[in-house]
Design a protein around this motif. Structure first.
Motif, mmCIF file in Angstrom:
data_model
loop_
_atom_site.group_PDB
_atom_site.id
_atom_site.type_symbol
_atom_site.label_atom_id
_atom_site.label_comp_id
_atom_site.label_asym_id
_atom_site.label_seq_id
_atom_site.Cartn_x
_atom_site.Cartn_y
_atom_site.Cartn_z
ATOM 1 N N LEU A 1 6.211 -8.745 -7.422
ATOM 2 C CA LEU A 1 5.966 -7.460 -6.763
ATOM 3 C C LEU A 1 7.283 -6.790 -6.381
ATOM 4 N N GLY A 2 8.216 -7.586 -5.885
ATOM 5 C CA GLY A 2 9.524 -7.048 -5.516
ATOM 6 C C GLY A 2 10.267 -6.494 -6.718
ATOM 7 N N ILE A 3 10.193 -7.213 -7.844
ATOM 8 C CA ILE A 3 10.859 -6.766 -9.071
ATOM 9 C C ILE A 3 10.236 -5.465 -9.578
ATOM 10 N N ILE A 4 8.901 -5.396 -9.570
ATOM 11 C CA ILE A 4 8.196 -4.187 -10.017
ATOM 12 C C ILE A 4 8.585 -2.989 -9.158
ATOM 13 N N PHE A 5 8.631 -3.198 -7.843
ATOM 14 C CA PHE A 5 9.005 -2.133 -6.912
ATOM 15 C C PHE A 5 10.419 -1.633 -7.221
ATOM 16 N N PHE A 6 11.356 -2.570 -7.391
ATOM 17 C CA PHE A 6 12.750 -2.230 -7.636
ATOM 18 C C PHE A 6 12.909 -1.469 -8.954
ATOM 19 N N LEU B 1 14.049 2.577 -9.470
ATOM 20 C CA LEU B 1 15.221 2.894 -10.278
ATOM 21 C C LEU B 1 14.847 3.754 -11.486
ATOM 22 N N SER B 2 13.746 3.399 -12.144
ATOM 23 C CA SER B 2 13.316 4.136 -13.337
ATOM 24 C C SER B 2 12.951 5.568 -12.987
ATOM 25 N N PHE B 3 12.250 5.746 -11.873
ATOM 26 C CA PHE B 3 11.828 7.096 -11.488
ATOM 27 C C PHE B 3 13.017 7.951 -11.083
ATOM 28 N N VAL B 4 13.956 7.335 -10.335
ATOM 29 C CA VAL B 4 15.158 8.081 -9.930
ATOM 30 C C VAL B 4 15.958 8.489 -11.165
ATOM 31 N N ALA B 5 16.122 7.542 -12.106
ATOM 32 C CA ALA B 5 16.871 7.838 -13.332
ATOM 33 C C ALA B 5 16.193 8.947 -14.125
ATOM 34 N N ILE C 1 0.836 -1.209 0.000
ATOM 35 C CA ILE C 1 0.000 0.000 0.000
ATOM 36 C C ILE C 1 0.868 1.255 0.000
ATOM 37 N N THR C 2 1.947 1.233 0.773
ATOM 38 C CA THR C 2 2.877 2.367 0.777
ATOM 39 C C THR C 2 3.467 2.581 -0.610
ATOM 40 N N PHE C 3 3.858 1.481 -1.273
ATOM 41 C CA PHE C 3 4.412 1.552 -2.623
ATOM 42 C C PHE C 3 3.398 2.122 -3.604
ATOM 43 N N LEU C 4 2.143 1.659 -3.525
ATOM 44 C CA LEU C 4 1.095 2.157 -4.420
ATOM 45 C C LEU C 4 0.851 3.648 -4.216
ATOM 46 N N LEU C 5 0.786 4.058 -2.948
ATOM 47 C CA LEU C 5 0.510 5.460 -2.637
ATOM 48 C C LEU C 5 1.658 6.356 -3.098
ATOM 49 N N VAL C 6 2.891 5.948 -2.805
ATOM 50 C CA VAL C 6 4.059 6.729 -3.224
ATOM 51 C C VAL C 6 4.152 6.781 -4.746
#
Length: 246
Positions: A150-155, A159-163, A22-27
């Motif tokens: 889910l872990g792969i999607i989060f990672f 990374l994509s957003f930071v880049a 839920i934290t990941f979805l919200l962020v």
């Protein structure tokens, strides 16, 4: 068919999975609304967006068991919420929502569930619910694949957003312009093809003043080269390069 109560350990792991999902979805939603260039936007983090994110987070978190008494974490752990007087019936949406409100006081909930003989926390007692092992749980392999996915999607998302955030900043654009106009670099690497997927570095802006550092991989037709660039941004001014090494 008699079914057993879910163990405290399974319930705790399910809660942690739900919390991080839920934290990941919200962020993710907030970041997508802000856009990758939010670092250099005037005014910083929008107060209105922060206010709107609160009810969205409440709906996500308190309503997480709305699908037949089973959240994603509970599905992974093979457990489900049922009525106190009927292990075959899912509680109403209202009761499922109410039972999660008390998670706000999770330290107390943890103490209560440890000592309650039916493994009920306060939310369960108020909503008259119990958490059972799910007799219709999915096979283990799909659940394992889901949690890994889910872990792969989060990672990948982080990374994509930071880049993307680093590359869309005006500091990065100035650094790239300096690289492309540098004759020595162009002679060394040949025609520049790319700059790599993920530049390393950081951009920090506070009260209109900024500091940025980049380590950019320059990929040319002849060879590759790393270029280190440091920049500053005076208040109400533009980015300036203070150091340029290769």
């Amino acid at each position: 068919m008699q079914i057993n109560l879910a163990s405290r350990k399974r319930r705790l792991v399910a809660l942690l999975i739900d919390y991080y999902l839920i934290t990941f979805l919200l962020v993710s939603i907030i970041f997508l609304i802000l856009g990758p260039d939010f670092i250099e936007k005037e005014g910083g983090f929008p107060t209105l967006l922060l206010i709107l994110s609160i009810p969205i987070g409440i709906i996500f978190y308190f309503g997480k068991d709305s699908i037949n008494g089973t959240s994603f974490g509970k599905w992974i752990m093979g457990i489900t919420v049922r009525k106190e007087n009927s292990s075959n019936e899912s509680p109403s949406l209202v009761n499922l929502f109410i039972r999660n409100i008390t998670l706000i006081i999770w330290p107390l909930e943890f103490i209560v569930i440890v000592f309650n003989k039916n493994k009920q926390r306060l939310g369960d007692q108020i909503a008259k619910t119990l958490v059972y092992k799910n007799p219709n749980k999915s096979k283990k392999l799909p659940r394992i694949i889901s949690i890994i996915g889910l872990g792969i999607i989060f990672f990948v998302f982080i990374l994509s957003f930071v880049a993307s955030s680093l590359k869309t900043s005006n500091a990065y654009k100035l650094a790239i312009s300096e690289i492309e106009n540098n004759k020595e670099i162009n002679q060394t690497v040949g025609e520049i093809i790319d700059y790599g997927w993920m530049p390393t570095g950081n951009v920090s802006i506070k009260n209109g003043e900024g500091i940025a550092t980049y380590d950019i991989k320059v990929i040319g037709e002849k060879k590759e080269m790393n270029v280190q660039v440091e920049l500053i941004k005076p208040k109400d001014g533009n980015w300036e390069i203070t150091s340029f090494n290769y």
